[in-house]
Design a protein around this motif. Structure first.
Motif, PDB file in Angstrom:
ATOM      1  N   GLU A   1      -4.503   8.644  -5.167  1.00  0.00           N
ATOM      2  CA  GLU A   1      -5.921   8.721  -5.524  1.00  0.00           C
ATOM      3  C   GLU A   1      -6.438   7.351  -5.954  1.00  0.00           C
TER       4      GLU A   1
ATOM      5  N   ARG B   1     -11.270  -7.558  -2.853  1.00  0.00           N
ATOM      6  CA  ARG B   1     -12.248  -7.298  -1.794  1.00  0.00           C
ATOM      7  C   ARG B   1     -13.204  -8.482  -1.747  1.00  0.00           C
TER       8      ARG B   1
ATOM      9  N   LEU C   1      -3.794  -5.895  -3.997  1.00  0.00           N
ATOM     10  CA  LEU C   1      -4.239  -4.693  -3.297  1.00  0.00           C
ATOM     11  C   LEU C   1      -5.718  -4.422  -3.512  1.00  0.00           C
TER      12      LEU C   1
ATOM     13  N   THR D   1     -14.140   8.784  -1.395  1.00  0.00           N
ATOM     14  CA  THR D   1     -13.897   7.884  -2.513  1.00  0.00           C
ATOM     15  C   THR D   1     -13.838   6.410  -2.083  1.00  0.00           C
ATOM     16  N   PHE D   2     -13.092   6.123  -1.013  1.00  0.00           N
ATOM     17  CA  PHE D   2     -12.904   4.706  -0.662  1.00  0.00           C
ATOM     18  C   PHE D   2     -14.211   4.067  -0.218  1.00  0.00           C
TER      19      PHE D   2
ATOM     20  N   ARG E   1      -3.721   3.956 -14.988  1.00  0.00           N
ATOM     21  CA  ARG E   1      -3.161   4.193 -13.659  1.00  0.00           C
ATOM     22  C   ARG E   1      -2.926   2.911 -12.878  1.00  0.00           C
TER      23      ARG E   1
ATOM     24  N   ALA F   1     -16.121   3.173  -3.335  1.00  0.00           N
ATOM     25  CA  ALA F   1     -15.544   1.956  -3.908  1.00  0.00           C
ATOM     26  C   ALA F   1     -16.039   0.736  -3.148  1.00  0.00           C
ATOM     27  N   ARG F   2     -16.112   0.852  -1.815  1.00  0.00           N
ATOM     28  CA  ARG F   2     -16.512  -0.300  -1.006  1.00  0.00           C
ATOM     29  C   ARG F   2     -17.984  -0.664  -1.188  1.00  0.00           C
TER      30      ARG F   2
ATOM     31  N   LEU G   1       0.837  -1.197   0.000  1.00  0.00           N
ATOM     32  CA  LEU G   1       0.000   0.000   0.000  1.00  0.00           C
ATOM     33  C   LEU G   1       0.874   1.249   0.000  1.00  0.00           C
TER      34      LEU G   1
ATOM     35  N   PHE H   1      -0.322   0.442 -10.932  1.00  0.00           N
ATOM     36  CA  PHE H   1       0.875   0.764 -10.143  1.00  0.00           C
ATOM     37  C   PHE H   1       2.079   0.148 -10.849  1.00  0.00           C
TER      38      PHE H   1
ATOM     39  N   VAL I   1      -5.332   4.529  -5.036  1.00  0.00           N
ATOM     40  CA  VAL I   1      -5.443   3.661  -3.867  1.00  0.00           C
ATOM     41  C   VAL I   1      -6.829   3.808  -3.236  1.00  0.00           C
ATOM     42  N   ALA I   2      -7.297   5.046  -3.159  1.00  0.00           N
ATOM     43  CA  ALA I   2      -8.644   5.278  -2.608  1.00  0.00           C
ATOM     44  C   ALA I   2      -9.709   4.672  -3.517  1.00  0.00           C
ATOM     45  N   VAL I   3      -9.477   4.750  -4.844  1.00  0.00           N
ATOM     46  CA  VAL I   3     -10.436   4.190  -5.800  1.00  0.00           C
ATOM     47  C   VAL I   3     -10.597   2.678  -5.579  1.00  0.00           C
ATOM     48  N   LEU I   4      -9.536   2.026  -5.088  1.00  0.00           N
ATOM     49  CA  LEU I   4      -9.613   0.587  -4.834  1.00  0.00           C
ATOM     50  C   LEU I   4     -10.257   0.282  -3.481  1.00  0.00           C
ATOM     51  N   GLY I   5     -10.811   1.301  -2.819  1.00  0.00           N
ATOM     52  CA  GLY I   5     -11.553   1.048  -1.585  1.00  0.00           C
ATOM     53  C   GLY I   5     -10.688   1.046  -0.343  1.00  0.00           C
ATOM     54  N   ILE I   6      -9.499   1.649  -0.438  1.00  0.00           N
ATOM     55  CA  ILE I   6      -8.617   1.658   0.729  1.00  0.00           C
ATOM     56  C   ILE I   6      -8.711   3.006   1.424  1.00  0.00           C
ATOM     57  N   ASN I   7      -8.854   2.982   2.739  1.00  0.00           N
ATOM     58  CA  ASN I   7      -9.009   4.203   3.513  1.00  0.00           C
ATOM     59  C   ASN I   7      -7.684   4.946   3.575  1.00  0.00           C
TER      60      ASN I   7
END
Lengths: 637, 231
Positions: A191, B106, B103, B74-75, B90, B78-79, A182, B92, A193-199
């Motif tokens: 950004e 879910r 990563l 945002t997160f 984008r 997504a959840r 992470l 990684f 990372v947040a899109v993937l649901g991570i706080n």
């Protein structure tokens, strides 16, 4: 051949090897601070000026806890506890302060974390007092090992090993754990990372806590080597900045490599001792600080982003677009003249106002200093955290010329200004290759180096005592004469800066600030303009220093410490970055505040820190911005 | 009639001071694929970012599966089961394919297709062979597949696909159409922004036309039901 015979033939070799191992021990310490700084920057894009504070507090906490339990358990327990406490403190700081400034302009982030440094320093003063506190030695590691005919402390060997161990552990965490992945992902694109649901917020807190804990660990390990004192937060910060800039922001192995490089170059200088080149003997051990700067300069010229660094992707939230500067209106010009006439009349108002010119002289010097810094920050868009270096070069140049060289007042003043201009030209040639936080860190590190050189070069600078007995010749020997001369220099300096801001040079600078690439593409030589701006700012900052030396009759290292740089930044910010009158207002306000409120308390640093946080959080436009807002509202009615 | 997967009513969005979207409204029903077409700069990407909460926005109604998300971070959006594949992918680049996927993983959710490894690699057989490759060493088409796969392992109920065909070779676009169709066939709801009309026609049930940040009047095209649907 026996070792003794070898050592007798080549006396330098064992000395070098001995210092090399010592260098690895110092490198570990540097690395522990720089690693956290680097990780935090990678993920949050904030350069944590308060990082040295976690190191310092780690040491304080360790020396306080270690005596509570005897033996190794007490010592190592205290080291781990210090790391843990710093981790918790880091999390607290992130949640209460950092979260509010992630979207603020870079300069505000740097200043807000510097404010934290000030507040933490005063908190340490409150809890532990001003005296150095000695810690216990590490149980079982108090001896030394015979090596190459010398005795090497066991603890240093342990320290030398800890750097690579922490590097390995961090590497494993970064590559093998989800938390580490992470961190790497967020360093590239937070950004997404947040899109993937991570706080994100939780990740930022965790990363900040980790960095603070590592710094606290590094500080606690110093327990057996140096006493806890209130100076080490800034001292280690300057070194860590050099390491991070050389290694590349965000790279852990870069941080270790750079720590080793810097520490080894210093060790090499110490080992060489006094050497002779062309009949002149140099004491290399006194050149360690200069060597540090040279390493940084060479690396940055070859690789502007450091050994392992990459260009920093632009932040997704840029600061607000700067409003264009406006030339003075007729009313503005009229007020300017009235203020100058008023200031010129001050010494002639009689005994009731006898203190006014004394305070006003301080304000004038501060105003020239702040205005010169503002030229770099406002039109230039380059926030220097080391403007004290210019001030110091000007002040020491002037004082040296007037006392040691015996030059007359005006020539000595000119000499001081020339020294400052030369220093700015030299540093500027490296610094203008950088932008944003890299520029801020490089200038801060350079100012730290100038300060250290002044502190150590006793023959020329008088060391910690400084230079004194500086008496200006007539007609500047009277209080009134000196005051009027300072007024004339300051007014001339401020008018020159105004003139430049509205000249093609100033337009080019502002174009480069707003879009360096577009400016370059339209034929504006961005690097050269910035270099010239750096020299202009340095020259006038040096003039302020020269005035200061004459006004006080002496100059000491304390007057040119990093505090001076920060005062300048606070004045500019307090007055308002987006106005040419701002730094003058800010200089007046801060100088009067310092003279009245802050000299009444031991905790002026915390007050200054509080003031900075207030400006950053509540009045980002400063006084001038607030006034302009009021004027617009008034006009709208 | 079940509630729509995505419901937008009166959406405005800004970049800094510049307003990009004006009173935009659209819906995506459960299991439906909807296209958003329009020229460059029309506001397609901004619509996707506004749904994800990545730009400043305001809406009378912005809900995912009936739940209001207009003020969520945002997160959290997504959840709730929204996958987003941005235009520039984008991925990684420092992380390997496996790490990129790990990563994003879910838990499976009710009412959305679940993508375990078998299902995923059946859809993207190429990725299975390059799990240890850093994202930075993949071709554009491979990166696009990874971006799709990364969104799927989050087991979303709604997928936002921003110009999936951009910068991808025509032969890969053909493959991609098949891939997206089989995603849809498993019950995923999809909003696609596209300029490639063939891709839209091959996949989507309905099309919204967007221009200057607003829907074009009469720009909603229902697919002719007499035309043969998928299969």
């Amino acid at each position: 051949m026996s070792f003794e015979a070898f050592a007798a033939d080549w006396p330098l070799v064992p000395a070098l090897a001995f210092q090399a191992i010592n260098g690895f021990a110092s490198a570990s310490t540097l690395f522990l601070v720089a690693a956290g700084l680097s990780i935090i920057f990678g993920v949050t894009r904030i350069v944590n000026m308060a990082h040295g504070s976690f190191y310092m507090l780690g040491l304080y906490v360790a020396v306080t806890l270690a005596p509570l339990v005897p033996g190794p358990l007490g010592y190592w327990g205290a080291v781990l506890a210090a790391a843990l406490v710093m981790g918790l403190l880091g999390a607290l700081v992130e949640i209460t302060v950092l979260r509010r400034i992630y979207r603020a302009p870079e300069l505000y982030q740097l200043l807000a974390t510097f404010a934290l440094l000030l507040v933490i320093n005063d908190a340490a003063l409150y809890f532990w007092g001003p005296e150095d506190i000695l810690g216990p030695r590490a149980p079982g590691l108090t001896g030394s090992v015979a090596l190459l005919g010398r005795r090497l402390p066991e603890y240093d060997i342990l320290l030398a090993l800890i750097g690579p161990i922490v590097l390995t552990v961090l590497h494993i965490v970064l590559t093998r754990t989800r938390f580490g992945r992470l961190i790497r992902a967020a360093t590239q694109d937070r950004e997404m990372v947040a899109v993937l649901g991570i706080n994100e917020a939780l990740l930022f807190t965790a990363v900040f806590a980790l960095g603070a804990a590592i710094a606290g660990f590094g500080g606690a390990l110093q327990m057996a080597r140096e006493p806890a004192n209130l100076l080490i937060d800034l001292g280690v910060l300057g070194d860590a900045f050099v390491v991070v800039v050389v290694g590349g922001m965000g790279s852990i192995r870069g941080a270790y490599l750079a720590a080793v490089l810097v520490a080894q170059v210093k060790a090499l200088c110490t080992a060489l001792g006094i050497i002779e080149i062309a009949g002149i003997s140099f004491n290399m051990s006194k050149l360690t600080l200069v060597a540090e700067f040279l390493v940084m300069a060479v690396v940055l010229i070859l690789r502007p982003h450091g050994l392992f660094g990459r260009p920093i992707p632009p932040a997704h939230h840029r600061g607000s677009v700067e409003a264009p500067l406006r030339p003075l209106t007729t009313t503005g010009k009229f007020s300017f003249i009235v203020i100058i006439l008023g200031l010129a009349a001050l010494p002639f108002l009689g005994a009731a106002f006898s203190y006014a010119p004394v305070l006003a002289l301080d304000v004038l010097i501060a105003a020239l200093f702040a205005a010169s810094l503002h030229f770099l920050m406002g039109p230039g868009g380059l926030a220097s955290f080391g403007h004290a270096a210019s001030f110091g070069l000007g002040a020491y140049g002037t004082a040296f010329a007037a006392t040691s060289l015996g030059l007359d007042t005006i020539t000595a003043f000119a000499f001081g200004i020339a020294v400052a201009a030369l220093g700015a030209a030299l540093l500027g040639s490296v610094a203008v290759r950088l932008e944003g936080v890299y520029f801020a860190m490089l200038t801060l590190a350079f100012a730290q180096i100038v300060w250290s050189v002044v502190y150590q070069w006793e023959d020329v600078t008088g060391g910690s005592n400084g230079l004194f007995g500086l008496w200006p010749d007539p007609p500047f020997d009277s209080r009134t004469g000196l005051y009027l001369a300072a007024l004339a220099v300051t007014v001339a300096g401020v008018m020159l800066l105004r003139y430049l801001a509205f000249s093609p040079f100033g337009y080019g600078l502002r174009a480069a600030r707003d879009s360096a690439m577009r400016a370059e593409a339209s034929g504006i030589p961005v690097a050269r303009l910035r270099w010239l701006a750096f020299i202009v700012a340095g020259t006038l900052g040096g003039a302020a220093g020269g005035l200061f030396a004459f006004a006080k009759g002496s100059i000491s290292p304390e007057a040119i410490s990093v505090g001076r740089s920060i005062d300048g930044l606070v004045m500019v910010l307090l007055g308002g970055v987006q106005s040419l009158a701002g730094p003058l207002l800010g200089a007046g306000t801060l100088t009067v505040l310092q003279d009245t409120v802050m000299r009444e308390t031991d905790y002026w640093r915390a007050l200054l820190g509080g003031l900075i946080l207030l400006v950053v959080f509540a009045f980002p436009g400063g006084i001038a911005g607030g006034l302009a807002l009021l004027a617009r509202r008034g006009a709208g009615r | 009639m079940s509630r729509p997967m995505l419901e937008i009513e009166g959406l405005d969005a800004w970049y800094g001071a510049a307003r990009i979207l004006f009173d935009l409204s659209l819906t995506v029903a459960r299991g439906e694929a909807v296209a958003l077409i329009g020229p460059n700069g029309a506001g397609k990407t901004t619509t996707m970012k506004a749904i994800m909460g990545l730009v400043r926005r305001h809406a009378r109604r912005l809900s995912i599966d009936g739940q209001d998300v207009a003020t969520l971070a945002t997160f959290r959006i997504a959840r709730l089961g929204v996958g987003y594949v941005p235009e520039d992918r984008r991925i990684f680049t420092d992380l390997t394919v496996a790490e990129n996927l790990a990563l994003a993983r879910r838990p499976a959710r009710a009412g959305a297709p679940a993508w375990d490894e078998a299902a995923l690699f059946a859809l993207f057989p190429n990725l299975a062979g390059m799990l240890d490759r850093p994202g930075g060493q993949m071709s554009g088409g491979e990166q696009q597949m990874l971006a799709l796969a990364r969104a799927l392992v989050g087991n979303p109920a709604l997928l936002l696909l921003d110009e999936p065909s951009e910068g991808v070779a025509p032969i890969i676009v053909e493959q991609m159409i098949e891939t997206i169709r089989s995603m849809k066939a498993r019950g995923l709801s999809i909003l696609i922004s596209e300029q490639n009309i063939d891709l839209c026609n091959a996949i989507c049930d309905r099309t919204y036309e967007i221009e200057h940040g607003a829907l074009r009047p009469g720009g909603l095209v229902e697919k002719n039901s007499s035309r043969p649907q998928n299969e």
